[in-house]
Scaffold this motif. Sequence first.
Motif: not given
Lengths: 338, 303
Positions: B1-12, B14-16, B20-22
């Motif tokens: 089974m694969k794991i996915s990360i959904g889209p960031i739903q909050y307004y973070w 740019r740096k954050k 996060f994706y780093d």
Amino acid sequence: MSALNRKIELVCPAGNLPALRAAIDNGADAVYIGFRGDSNARNFPGLNFSPAEVLKGLEYVKKNGKRLFLAINTYPVPARWKEFVHTVDTAVDIGVDALILADIGLMRYASRTYPSLRLHLSVQGSATNRYAITFYHEQFGIRRVVLPRVLSLAQVQHLINKTTVEVEVFGYGSLCVMVEGRCALSSFVTGDSPNSAGVCSPAHAVRWVETPSGRESYLNGILINCHKTEEIAGYPTLCKGRFRVNRHVFHAIEEPTSLNVLEILPDLVKSGVTAIKVEGRQRSTAYVSLVARTLRAALDACFADPENFVPSIDWIAQLKLLSEGSCNTLGAYHRSWQ
Amino acid sequence: MKISIGPIQYYWERKKVFAFYDRLPDSAVDIVYLGETVCSKRRELQLADWLAIAKQLTAAGKEVILSTLALLEAESELASLQKIITNGIYMVEANDVAAVQLLAGRGHFVLGPHINVYNNETLMLLHEMGAKRWVIPVELGREIVTELLGNRPPGLESELFAYGRLPLAFSARCFSARAHNRPKDNCDFVCRDYPDGLTLYTQDEKPFLILNGIQVQSAVVHNLVTHLGELVKLGVDVIRIAPQAEGMTEIIAAVRDVLEGRLQPEMTTELLVPYQPYGCCDGYWYGQAGMTRIQNNQRQDSG
């Protein structure tokens, strides 16, 4: 002064035969109804029509030269699929003028099986832009879309210019704050949602508690509102409760208020909408009579002389009387509401 | 089974977002959904930024999907959607039927959680139009999911929202701005001050919902981690974790460890407590009110 030569259809709700007759008698051009049970978004106990009653209603509507629409606008899950298909078949057999559908699968069935059947996309179908409307038009030949109550007047106008599908908008009644068809708040709290069960904040989950200072309303144990003794305690629809955000207790999502477009009726008429819809299949025959009569008078006045149209004090007072919390709003039509 | 990360739903900020994706290339995640799904006014990142992140994640072996807005009204929003759809590289997640309309005939796409798919007939048509994967609507429980999966079109992958605050509703109104007495057109991006959304409490002080701009979420975290074994058996192909401000590394690791059999599912209940400030729920999975916590109660009942 120049009278408009294009008529707008006044579409009124009915939860039973007396309400249907009242709608027609008071000036509705079309009435929309649903079968008993959870195949439609107003699945309330004691409400809605048996097939025999639909037939009776249709006879009355036809005798008066009007139209009857039937909503099958919840989303069937696999175990219910056959039953929903049967519901479509039954409605077609009875001969209603249009089916108001929301589910893609059901629309495919209806459009393939009955190619000449008139289909309207329910507000529960959640189409808020021209590409979505085009999808339903190309795939299923829908002839009309009922717009969710999220668009501003300017956006409604723009959309009408961009589509060949008839546009029906809400003109009066309880206000859904969320995009219809995409709200799971009710199932989150009670297990039943408009999509799955045709209900929002259902009565079976409501509990009232008397306190020394007034009344509290709960929805499946969640405190929705506290009313002081002197306050009118409205039904605990969960998005219209009072909650705390930061330091303030207020109607954080929406006040108990009803949509009322009287004020912008000429703009709406000029925008080219095909039909104006009244919410409230769950409301009384008296409600249907009064709203139909008032909007009929307003629409007729607006058509006769759109430039000089002013809502009469009587109309305003009457509609206010029927409104949730005795309050009216233009909702999303007016940008500042958003 | 694969794991996915959904889209960031909050307004973070740019740096954050970049930070996060780093961290994701080294994580046990297989699929990453990128892009703004809630509010078109949020522009800390442009499409080019998202594509840059996508490139980096793809290079690290992750599958990248560009996600799209759930509520589309303005022409400008449709134009942005059009740009994402014609990106030419990455598959797109449709969160409105408008996106399906534009994606049809252009190859494969993903049906996001905000498209109403409640039966196999709907699924069949959308699959014919190019849907390769389908995120099951959050309110559907085990019984219905089992039936849907049993009869799904061959080759269509299923994805289930398994961890995170539930996305419950969208409106034309911005609730974050309203809570600060500001009109939406002059919101000053107040939602940026709430990296996990703004909590709405009942008057008896129970955390109830999360206001996130025009979106409303659950305050409790929907947590199906203890059900992972069952999800595998049912044939769910991907499980989705929704981003939150804290604890993502730990959450992802816990989910992967359970999937690989290195961690007892029950152990995660306590392990993940620090990242569920308002507790968790699994009621939807049982076909009941989404906010309820059933598994825990059952254990208490039997213990």
